[in-house]
Design an enzyme around this catalytic site. Sequence first.
Site, mmCIF file in Angstrom:
data_model
loop_
_atom_site.group_PDB
_atom_site.id
_atom_site.type_symbol
_atom_site.label_atom_id
_atom_site.label_comp_id
_atom_site.label_asym_id
_atom_site.label_seq_id
_atom_site.Cartn_x
_atom_site.Cartn_y
_atom_site.Cartn_z
ATOM 1 N N ASP A 1 0.820 -1.221 0.000
ATOM 2 C CA ASP A 1 0.000 0.000 0.000
ATOM 3 C C ASP A 1 0.851 1.267 0.000
ATOM 4 O O ASP A 1 0.503 2.262 -0.642
ATOM 5 C CB ASP A 1 -0.908 0.042 1.242
ATOM 6 C CG ASP A 1 -2.266 -0.598 0.982
ATOM 7 O OD1 ASP A 1 -2.424 -1.245 -0.066
ATOM 8 O OD2 ASP A 1 -3.168 -0.447 1.827
ATOM 9 N N GLY B 1 -6.948 8.917 9.303
ATOM 10 C CA GLY B 1 -5.514 8.631 9.226
ATOM 11 C C GLY B 1 -4.826 9.115 7.966
ATOM 12 O O GLY B 1 -5.463 9.310 6.924
ATOM 13 N N ALA B 2 -3.519 9.322 8.082
ATOM 14 C CA ALA B 2 -2.658 9.639 6.931
ATOM 15 C C ALA B 2 -2.165 8.324 6.306
ATOM 16 O O ALA B 2 -2.425 7.245 6.834
ATOM 17 C CB ALA B 2 -1.481 10.493 7.398
ATOM 18 N N ASN C 1 1.106 7.376 5.637
ATOM 19 C CA ASN C 1 2.510 6.942 5.788
ATOM 20 C C ASN C 1 2.680 5.734 6.705
ATOM 21 O O ASN C 1 3.530 4.889 6.463
ATOM 22 C CB ASN C 1 3.388 8.113 6.237
ATOM 23 C CG ASN C 1 2.949 8.722 7.543
ATOM 24 O OD1 ASN C 1 1.810 8.525 7.979
ATOM 25 N ND2 ASN C 1 3.824 9.463 8.170
ATOM 26 N N LYS D 1 -11.493 6.221 9.411
ATOM 27 C CA LYS D 1 -11.343 6.403 7.962
ATOM 28 C C LYS D 1 -9.861 6.449 7.616
ATOM 29 O O LYS D 1 -9.165 7.418 7.937
ATOM 30 C CB LYS D 1 -11.997 7.694 7.472
ATOM 31 C CG LYS D 1 -12.024 7.746 5.937
ATOM 32 C CD LYS D 1 -12.204 9.130 5.363
ATOM 33 C CE LYS D 1 -10.904 9.837 5.122
ATOM 34 N NZ LYS D 1 -10.034 9.244 4.089
ATOM 35 N N GLU E 1 -2.156 16.668 7.245
ATOM 36 C CA GLU E 1 -1.501 17.959 7.016
ATOM 37 C C GLU E 1 -2.126 19.067 7.869
ATOM 38 O O GLU E 1 -3.304 18.991 8.226
ATOM 39 C CB GLU E 1 -1.646 18.349 5.548
ATOM 40 C CG GLU E 1 -0.808 17.482 4.639
ATOM 41 C CD GLU E 1 -1.102 17.755 3.174
ATOM 42 O OE1 GLU E 1 -1.811 18.739 2.870
ATOM 43 O OE2 GLU E 1 -0.622 16.972 2.349
ATOM 44 N N THR F 1 -5.340 20.543 6.309
ATOM 45 C CA THR F 1 -6.512 19.675 6.478
ATOM 46 C C THR F 1 -6.947 19.694 7.935
ATOM 47 O O THR F 1 -8.147 19.718 8.246
ATOM 48 C CB THR F 1 -6.195 18.216 6.060
ATOM 49 O OG1 THR F 1 -5.385 18.215 4.894
ATOM 50 C CG2 THR F 1 -7.448 17.438 5.805
ATOM 51 N N GLU G 1 -2.748 15.526 15.023
ATOM 52 C CA GLU G 1 -1.343 15.141 14.818
ATOM 53 C C GLU G 1 -0.977 15.595 13.413
ATOM 54 O O GLU G 1 -1.331 14.946 12.434
ATOM 55 C CB GLU G 1 -1.188 13.615 14.963
ATOM 56 C CG GLU G 1 -1.484 13.095 16.353
ATOM 57 C CD GLU G 1 -0.419 13.481 17.364
ATOM 58 O OE1 GLU G 1 0.705 13.836 16.972
ATOM 59 O OE2 GLU G 1 -0.720 13.435 18.568
ATOM 60 N N CYS H 1 6.371 12.450 9.781
ATOM 61 C CA CYS H 1 6.011 13.798 10.231
ATOM 62 C C CYS H 1 7.085 14.445 11.111
ATOM 63 O O CYS H 1 7.264 15.654 11.084
ATOM 64 C CB CYS H 1 4.696 13.750 10.990
ATOM 65 S SG CYS H 1 4.685 12.495 12.281
ATOM 66 N N GLY I 1 0.000 20.630 16.095
ATOM 67 C CA GLY I 1 -0.999 19.743 16.673
ATOM 68 C C GLY I 1 -1.635 20.210 17.951
ATOM 69 O O GLY I 1 -1.241 21.228 18.546
ATOM 70 N N GLU J 1 -0.781 11.735 21.526
ATOM 71 C CA GLU J 1 -1.013 10.306 21.397
ATOM 72 C C GLU J 1 0.037 9.591 22.239
ATOM 73 O O GLU J 1 1.115 10.124 22.489
ATOM 74 C CB GLU J 1 -0.928 9.869 19.930
ATOM 75 C CG GLU J 1 -2.122 10.392 19.144
ATOM 76 C CD GLU J 1 -2.302 9.773 17.766
ATOM 77 O OE1 GLU J 1 -1.289 9.536 17.076
ATOM 78 O OE2 GLU J 1 -3.463 9.562 17.374
#
Length: 487
Positions: A92, A148-149, A151, A174, A227, A230, A248, A282, A457, A461
């Site tokens: 992926d 989620g991103a 990476n 998502k 990002e 976003t 984050e 990140c 952020g 987490e």
Amino acid sequence: MTTPVYENFINGHFLKNQTGDTFAVTNPATGEVIYHVEIADEFIQNAAIESAKQGFAAWSAMTPIERSRILLKAVAILRERNDELAKVEVLDTGKPWQEAECVDVETGADVIEYFAGLAPAQVGQQQIVGNDFYYTRKEPLGICAGIGAWNYPLQIACWKSGPALAAGNAVIFKPSEETPLGAIKLAEIFIEAGVPAGVFNVVQGAAEVGQWLTANPNIEKVSFTGEVGTGKKVMASAAGSLKDVTMELGGKSPLLVFDDADVSQAVSAAMLGNFYTQGEICTNCTRIYVHKNVYQQFIDELKTRTEQNIIAGDPMDPEVNLGALISKKHQELVLGYIDKGIQEGATLLTGGKALSPASAPNGYFVEPTVFVDCKDDMTIVKEEIFGPVMSVLVFDDEDDVIQRANDTHLGLAAGVFTKDIQRAHRVIHQLQAGICWINSYGNSPAEMPVGGYKQSGIGRENGIETLDHYTQTKSIYVGMSNIESPF
Ligand code: NDP
């Protein structure tokens, strides 16, 4: 050859959408479509909410120790299936197998294990007030959304679901449209471990599905990784129903290398913090400030090791340590930044071009790239690139370099290399960043809270405090004597 089509994962099973709309997922190392995924339409969205309500009712009624036991089963399954899951992540994301095999699944499992362990340890307070007293309960929030991103798709799903589920919440997750499979695998594992249906649903799609989650009044919290731009949209939308948020976001983190540092160690940190996961991390230290006395030694070793030790190619080859960028579009964006660096007067020490390795000629690779002669106001020094592009800058004064390092609206991470213990702490205490390393870079154990200062952020987490971000405190006052009333 037909490719598989994955449906949304709702209420413990795959559920077909009504529109029939799908999107394609591409292996970044080959450019080939590897599978399709159904988009969460209105039917799926409604089903996700209804099932999460039921899942929450069942899950939050369990004792923390029962939840903990089930989550620990999920952890064991994640570890048993390490290689299968790592392969999903390689296909992926395009990242090297040698990373995914020992990092992605493991660090995800660690975090679920950590919060499963903490779940039964959560306690409220009680206090006597006069003849009366009050006590507090830590109650779950309800339905939380995770977005989620691309990476670290599986790891991000674990980092968000671990504390949320441990605290008794339900999650609708998502994943990024680029990397949707890891979260589905996690959902299947939760069900197999005994997590009730509806406690972890996966909805698929791009921005519009994320927007639906952030605006939905049934959702109490959004935990977002992505990002900065976003993140601002997500927060604005979440404000409509006053949701709690964890953000984050991106970074442009500095690494300061003083003239008493172990230069080889600092070079290792700089390479890890710019080329691991082909630069798509990140916390990367994309601004390397090197003291003028060790500058030449630093860049000589950096150039040699970058040119000799990096192997790009088919990410499934265990020898490969530089994978493909997530998409053609992202590859073009990164190459655009490199062009900008050259135009603005930085000097390429090494790299700078797209790569077409023999074992993966159609992949979206970019050479590991180092710029020297960089200035603080150059675009490549100011903006997050999210690719294998490092900018090296020179300094000769401690106060000055601290001020330069802090001169950004971002504040995710920072690092210092020096053998002077007092300087190490003095400097790191002044750096405006949420995640800091001394003589190290990038380690992020489950026990350590992570998150950004400034526009990198909100919230954290991992670490104990994160559990608090997934609970709300109920105060209960208990009257022990007759009420005195003027009425
Ligand atoms: P994006 O911000 O583009 O996307 C993140 C997620 O948000 C994706 O699932 C995306 O969907 C979704 N999304 C897009 N628009 C909206 C919207 N308006 N409302 C709700 N959801 C939306 O980030 P990337 O995926 O490109 O990830 C890279 C970024 O993530 C970098 O800036 C990086 O620094 C940051 N990051 C931060 C981390 C941290 O812990 N601080 C860790 C990892 C990455 P889709 O992709 O399907 O369009």
